[in-house]
Design a protein around this motif. Structure first.
Motif, PDB file in Angstrom:
ATOM      1  N   GLY A  91     -22.589-111.061   3.747  1.00 33.79           N
ATOM      2  CA  GLY A  91     -23.834-110.732   3.059  1.00 33.79           C
ATOM      3  C   GLY A  91     -23.699-110.883   1.570  1.00 33.79           C
ATOM      4  N   ASN A  92     -24.584-110.188   0.854  1.00 27.45           N
ATOM      5  CA  ASN A  92     -24.653-110.330  -0.591  1.00 27.45           C
ATOM      6  C   ASN A  92     -23.665-109.401  -1.273  1.00 27.45           C
ATOM      7  OD1 ASN A  92     -26.817-112.061  -0.165  1.00 27.45           O
ATOM      8  ND2 ASN A  92     -28.232-110.340  -0.071  1.00 27.45           N
ATOM      9  N   GLY A  93     -23.303-109.731  -2.479  1.00 24.20           N
ATOM     10  CA  GLY A  93     -22.391-108.870  -3.208  1.00 24.20           C
ATOM     11  C   GLY A  93     -21.742-109.604  -4.341  1.00 24.20           C
ATOM     12  N   SER A  94     -20.501-109.256  -4.646  1.00 24.07           N
ATOM     13  CA  SER A  94     -19.839-109.852  -5.795  1.00 24.07           C
ATOM     14  C   SER A  94     -18.431-110.262  -5.420  1.00 24.07           C
ATOM     15  CB  SER A  94     -19.812-108.854  -6.955  1.00 24.07           C
ATOM     16  OG  SER A  94     -19.062-107.696  -6.598  1.00 24.07           O
ATOM     17  N   GLY A  95     -17.882-111.110  -6.249  1.00 25.43           N
ATOM     18  CA  GLY A  95     -16.513-111.553  -6.053  1.00 25.43           C
ATOM     19  C   GLY A  95     -16.049-112.200  -7.337  1.00 25.43           C
ATOM     20  N   GLU A  96     -14.908-112.889  -7.312  1.00 24.12           N
ATOM     21  CA  GLU A  96     -14.417-113.553  -8.506  1.00 24.12           C
ATOM     22  C   GLU A  96     -14.286-115.042  -8.235  1.00 24.12           C
ATOM     23  OE1 GLU A  96     -10.850-111.871  -9.998  1.00 24.12           O
ATOM     24  OE2 GLU A  96     -11.795-110.009 -10.671  1.00 24.12           O
ATOM     25  N   ASN A  97     -14.597-115.841  -9.267  1.00 26.19           N
ATOM     26  CA  ASN A  97     -14.351-117.262  -9.108  1.00 26.19           C
ATOM     27  C   ASN A  97     -12.921-117.576  -9.539  1.00 26.19           C
ATOM     28  OD1 ASN A  97     -14.265-117.459 -11.889  1.00 26.19           O
ATOM     29  ND2 ASN A  97     -16.278-118.376 -12.103  1.00 26.19           N
ATOM     30  N   GLY A  98     -12.584-118.852  -9.491  1.00 26.69           N
ATOM     31  CA  GLY A  98     -11.202-119.215  -9.775  1.00 26.69           C
ATOM     32  C   GLY A  98     -10.749-118.874 -11.171  1.00 26.69           C
ATOM     33  N   GLY A  99     -11.669-118.731 -12.097  1.00 28.20           N
ATOM     34  CA  GLY A  99     -11.302-118.413 -13.467  1.00 28.20           C
ATOM     35  C   GLY A  99     -11.183-116.930 -13.718  1.00 28.20           C
ATOM     36  N   GLY A 100     -11.306-116.110 -12.682  1.00 30.37           N
ATOM     37  CA  GLY A 100     -11.186-114.681 -12.854  1.00 30.37           C
ATOM     38  C   GLY A 100     -12.466-114.002 -13.279  1.00 30.37           C
ATOM     39  N   GLN A 101     -13.555-114.744 -13.423  1.00 29.35           N
ATOM     40  CA  GLN A 101     -14.832-114.152 -13.830  1.00 29.35           C
ATOM     41  C   GLN A 101     -15.559-113.630 -12.604  1.00 29.35           C
ATOM     42  OE1 GLN A 101     -17.724-116.886 -15.370  1.00 29.35           O
ATOM     43  NE2 GLN A 101     -18.775-115.310 -16.536  1.00 29.35           N
ATOM     44  N   GLU A 102     -16.092-112.419 -12.727  1.00 27.19           N
ATOM     45  CA  GLU A 102     -16.827-111.836 -11.609  1.00 27.19           C
ATOM     46  C   GLU A 102     -18.128-112.595 -11.393  1.00 27.19           C
ATOM     47  OE1 GLU A 102     -17.784-107.397  -9.891  1.00 27.19           O
ATOM     48  OE2 GLU A 102     -17.697-107.696 -12.065  1.00 27.19           O
ATOM     49  N   VAL A 103     -18.448-112.859 -10.144  1.00 23.46           N
ATOM     50  CA  VAL A 103     -19.667-113.577  -9.785  1.00 23.46           C
ATOM     51  C   VAL A 103     -20.439-112.740  -8.772  1.00 23.46           C
ATOM     52  CG1 VAL A 103     -20.616-115.656  -8.722  1.00 23.46           C
ATOM     53  CG2 VAL A 103     -18.612-115.824 -10.199  1.00 23.46           C
ATOM     54  N   PHE A 104     -21.736-112.600  -9.018  1.00 20.81           N
ATOM     55  CA  PHE A 104     -22.602-111.836  -8.134  1.00 20.81           C
ATOM     56  C   PHE A 104     -23.442-112.802  -7.306  1.00 20.81           C
ATOM     57  CE2 PHE A 104     -21.701-109.470 -11.949  1.00 20.81           C
ATOM     58  CZ  PHE A 104     -21.344-108.225 -11.482  1.00 20.81           C
TER      59      PHE A 104
ATOM     60  N   TYR B 258     -24.696-115.439  -9.839  1.00 25.11           N
ATOM     61  CA  TYR B 258     -24.948-114.973 -11.202  1.00 25.11           C
ATOM     62  C   TYR B 258     -23.639-114.542 -11.838  1.00 25.11           C
ATOM     63  CZ  TYR B 258     -29.659-114.438  -9.278  1.00 25.11           C
ATOM     64  OH  TYR B 258     -30.858-114.664  -8.660  1.00 25.11           O
ATOM     65  N   THR B 259     -23.453-114.862 -13.103  1.00 20.43           N
ATOM     66  CA  THR B 259     -22.310-114.320 -13.833  1.00 20.43           C
ATOM     67  C   THR B 259     -22.645-112.937 -14.380  1.00 20.43           C
ATOM     68  OG1 THR B 259     -23.027-115.459 -15.859  1.00 20.43           O
ATOM     69  CG2 THR B 259     -21.442-116.601 -14.447  1.00 20.43           C
ATOM     70  N   VAL B 260     -23.942-112.668 -14.567  1.00 17.72           N
ATOM     71  CA  VAL B 260     -24.432-111.328 -14.905  1.00 17.72           C
ATOM     72  C   VAL B 260     -25.680-111.093 -14.077  1.00 17.72           C
ATOM     73  CG1 VAL B 260     -25.442-109.865 -16.699  1.00 17.72           C
ATOM     74  CG2 VAL B 260     -23.510-111.353 -17.260  1.00 17.72           C
ATOM     75  N   GLU B 261     -25.738-109.974 -13.367  1.00 20.15           N
ATOM     76  CA  GLU B 261     -26.902-109.691 -12.534  1.00 20.15           C
ATOM     77  C   GLU B 261     -28.137-109.459 -13.399  1.00 20.15           C
ATOM     78  OE1 GLU B 261     -26.238-107.434  -8.560  1.00 20.15           O
ATOM     79  OE2 GLU B 261     -25.040-106.426 -10.097  1.00 20.15           O
ATOM     80  N   PRO B 262     -29.234-110.156 -13.132  1.00 19.68           N
ATOM     81  CA  PRO B 262     -30.473-109.876 -13.854  1.00 19.68           C
ATOM     82  C   PRO B 262     -30.971-108.468 -13.529  1.00 19.68           C
ATOM     83  CG  PRO B 262     -30.580-111.982 -12.686  1.00 19.68           C
ATOM     84  CD  PRO B 262     -29.386-111.257 -12.174  1.00 19.68           C
ATOM     85  N   SER B 263     -31.453-107.771 -14.538  1.00 17.49           N
ATOM     86  CA  SER B 263     -31.960-106.412 -14.315  1.00 17.49           C
ATOM     87  C   SER B 263     -33.479-106.357 -14.326  1.00 17.49           C
ATOM     88  CB  SER B 263     -31.411-105.468 -15.395  1.00 17.49           C
ATOM     89  OG  SER B 263     -31.789-105.909 -16.698  1.00 17.49           O
ATOM     90  N   ASP B 264     -34.117-107.430 -14.786  1.00 20.27           N
ATOM     91  CA  ASP B 264     -35.576-107.481 -14.819  1.00 20.27           C
ATOM     92  C   ASP B 264     -35.994-108.947 -14.800  1.00 20.27           C
ATOM     93  OD1 ASP B 264     -35.147-108.441 -17.451  1.00 20.27           O
ATOM     94  OD2 ASP B 264     -35.386-106.444 -18.313  1.00 20.27           O
ATOM     95  N   SER B 265     -37.254-109.219 -15.147  1.00 22.81           N
ATOM     96  CA  SER B 265     -37.749-110.598 -15.071  1.00 22.81           C
ATOM     97  C   SER B 265     -37.339-111.448 -16.266  1.00 22.81           C
ATOM     98  CB  SER B 265     -39.271-110.601 -14.950  1.00 22.81           C
ATOM     99  OG  SER B 265     -39.878-110.195 -16.170  1.00 22.81           O
ATOM    100  N   GLY B 266     -36.690-110.841 -17.249  1.00 18.75           N
ATOM    101  CA  GLY B 266     -36.262-111.581 -18.428  1.00 18.75           C
ATOM    102  C   GLY B 266     -34.871-112.180 -18.261  1.00 18.75           C
ATOM    103  N   LYS B 267     -34.401-112.831 -19.303  1.00 16.52           N
ATOM    104  CA  LYS B 267     -33.077-113.444 -19.277  1.00 16.52           C
ATOM    105  C   LYS B 267     -31.999-112.359 -19.278  1.00 16.52           C
ATOM    106  CE  LYS B 267     -34.719-117.523 -21.763  1.00 16.52           C
ATOM    107  NZ  LYS B 267     -34.667-118.333 -23.005  1.00 16.52           N
ATOM    108  N   ALA B 268     -30.968-112.579 -18.489  1.00 16.12           N
ATOM    109  CA  ALA B 268     -29.852-111.640 -18.452  1.00 16.12           C
ATOM    110  C   ALA B 268     -29.068-111.741 -19.755  1.00 16.12           C
ATOM    111  CB  ALA B 268     -28.945-111.945 -17.272  1.00 16.12           C
TER     112      ALA B 268
END
Length: 614
Positions: free
Chosen positions: A35-48, A56-66
């Motif tokens: 299912g949905n969630g988060s993990g890390e890509n090969g560069g160590g950056q968290e991905v949602f 997403y590299t940063v989860e959007p919190s509203d309709s605007g740009k993260a």
């Protein structure tokens, strides 16, 4: 291509050309990692991961740009295409360059006081500047440009840029032929704002004073073209340019207008060698040597941009025919596509499996049928025939057959100014919509055709072809309305917008209006004096309601006038709404931060945040 409803701010929409988000991120993964969630890509950056599999590299919190924080642009490029039409001008707000094709490029070069969120919400961009309403009587709005806002040639973004834009969008500043001096797509600023925005032309502040209250004041001023370039190329000092603008001196402004109208128009593949002629104040700039005629144009990071840097160093806009986009996505020649939403297209994308992510959702674009009220149309003077045609159009069948397979929540749209997924829709429907329109009434339609005195009236339904979905819509209308006594003719034409529509050589027009967060943009379409009133429609009561809406800052007054307008338009059977457009966005699965939007800005609205992840 959709027609765009031009608000008063249309010509300032070098940040808006031609969806509700269907990609809100979900919660954490379950214990099994499914299912949905988060993990890390090969560069160590968290991905949602969102509900459709988008990343997403940063989860959007509203309709605007993260808020991505400090970004170091990543090597490489991302690719997108609107269609096969070539880029043509750095000035994308002339009457002949204002298109989704040109906007895809130039919108990346400019910043502004606001942008539209994924649901059409007006979101202030305080990286660029701030604004506040300082008075209601008269309506005055003060704008402050950020201290560090600069063009890529090192020149400050100043009040003069916006004062020149006021002159460009002013239909009261005339040329020798009594036409608008600047060939702008809009003349609204001159209609609503008599005098040049007040402020030191070399400074960072200016105030706009309106002749009267205006409902869409918040989107009247967005961005602007570089006044210092116009002055230089016109052989003027910036001081002389400012003086000519303030005095509305058409003669003195003529050299500036000549450059503004033509000086930024380019031959395919040929950018000027002088980069200072085409400075950027946005996240990207045009790359020298990056334009191959008929194939693509490349934009690169604007190192002088003071805001958040693009996540990817280069953006490639390809000139590719729409029917090649799915294959191009599969071949990795394109990273994001927005094809017309059809069942076949959705199936093709889903057939690509894990290679792509598909996002779907409603758009703030609606399909409709408009009666030509001009001379020569069968509907010009016949209320009976207009009602009869409205009664035989199988709106529910059209939605069930063509739209629900793409968006299962789709419904027939019963209004023109409010969408089914927006607040107040049900309230306005209750006040304005005739329930007898829910299903076709062939018997009543037959009676009305007979009452009109016309024997088997021929109805030419015009639209821009080829367009498979609209061809199917016309076919369904023919099956139903021919039974009511009409002779429906498919009058699709590749030159519908450029030749057929202006000539009035049709009886019903089938097309779409695209909008975003405007309140009074419909006035341009349904008012007797509206610049986009191509149907020659006129109703004094509708005019009065639009004038009252546009001239009020009170949301309650605006809502009541929308109810009145919708009721009157239904009584006239003018512009029969069909459905809100479903949107389909297909993207490479390894591309993060791609977000579907309901607005006319399209997927590129946050392209500077797109980045590849593993």
């Amino acid at each position: 291509m959709k027609y765009t409803k031009l608000s008063a701010a249309a010509a300032l929409a070098a940040g808006s050309a031609l969806f509700l988000s269907a990609c809100a991120p979900a919660g954490p993964a379950d214990e099994n990692g499914d299912g949905n969630g988060s993990g890390e890509n090969g560069g160590g950056q968290e991905v949602f991961t969102g509900e459709n599999g988008e990343k997403y590299t940063v989860e959007p919190s509203d309709s605007g740009k993260a808020d991505l924080g400090e970004v170091e642009p990543k090597d490489g490029s991302v690719a997108y295409s609107v269609g096969e039409d070539e880029f043509s001008s750095y000035n994308g707000v002339q009457s002949n360059t204002y298109s989704t094709y040109n906007s895809a490029v130039v919108d990346r070069l400019f910043s502004g006081f606001f942008y539209f969120g994924t649901d059409g919400e007006i979101i202030r961009d305080e990286t660029f500047g701030t604004y506040e309403k300082v008075s209601d009587e008269p309506l005055q709005v003060k704008y402050t440009i950020a201290d560090d806002a600069k063009w890529s040639d090192g020149t400050d973004v100043t009040a003069l840029d916006f004062q020149l834009q006021w002159a460009a969008d002013n239909g009261n500043i005339k040329n020798e032929d009594d036409g608008q001096l600047f060939d702008s797509v809009s003349s609204s600023m001159g209609d609503y704002v008599d005098d040049m925005p007040e402020g030191d032309p070399a400074g960072k502040e200016f105030t706009v004073t309106y002749n009267e209250p205006y409902a869409d004041w918040e989107i009247m001023v967005s961005t602007a073209l570089p006044a210092h370039v116009v002055a230089r190329e016109a052989g003027m000092s910036t001081e002389d340019l400012a003086k000519a603008i303030e005095e509305k001196d058409a003669k003195a402004l003529k050299p500036a207008a000549e450059f503004w109208n033509d000086g930024w128009d380019f031959k395919p593949g040929e950018l000027p060698e002088d980069e200072d002629l085409i400075p950027s104040m946005g996240p990207y700039k045009l790359k020298q040597g990056g334009w191959t005629a008929g194939q693509f144009i490349t934009l690169e990071v604007n190192e002088d941009y003071w805001g958040e840097k693009p996540a990817t160093k280069e953006l490639v806009i390809r000139f590719a025919a729409a029917d090649t986009h799915v294959q191009a996505l599969q071949n990795k020649e394109l990273d994001v596509i927005e094809p017309q939403a059809t069942v076949d297209t959705l199936q093709q994308l889903e057939g690509l499996g894990d290679q792509v992510v598909v996002q779907t959702g409603d758009q703030l674009t609606w399909e409709h049928l408009d009666f030509n009220r001009g001379e020569g149309s069968v509907f010009a003077d016949s209320a009976e025939l207009r009602e009869a045609f409205a009664l035989c159009v199988p709106r529910q069948q059209i939605v069930d057959n063509l739209i629900k397979p793409i968006n299962e929540d789709a419904e027939v749209m019963n209004l023109r100014e409010v969408f089914p997924f927006q607040e107040n829709y049900d309230e306005v429907v209750e006040a304005a919509y005739p329930k007898e329109m829910d299903e076709p009434n062939i018997d009543k339609a037959k009676e009305l055709v007979e009452k009109s005195g016309e024997s088997k009236p021929k109805v030419r339904i015009g639209y821009n072809s080829p367009n498979p979905r609209r061809t199917e819509i016309v076919s369904m209308i023919k099956s139903s309305c021919d039974e009511a006594g009409f002779e429906i003719v498919d009058a699709g034409n590749a030159n519908f917008f450029t030749e057929v529509l202006p000539a009035g050589d049709f009886d019903v027009a089938l097309f779409a209006w695209a909008g975003s967060g405007q309140k009074a943009s419909g006035r341009n379409i349904y008012h007797s004096t509206g610049a986009q009133n191509d149907m020659q429609y006129s109703n004094p009561d509708v005019d009065a309601a639009w004038d009252k809406l546009a001239g009020s800052l009170d949301e309650k007054v605006q809502l009541e006038q929308v109810k009145e307008i919708e009721k009157l338009l239904w009584e006239d059977y003018q512009a029969i709404p069909l459905f809100a457009h479903p949107g389909i966005l297909g993207q490479a699965a390894d591309l993060a931060n791609v977000r579907d939007t309901a607005t006319q800005s399209g997927a590129l609205w946050n392209v500077e945040q797109w980045v590849r992840v593993q």
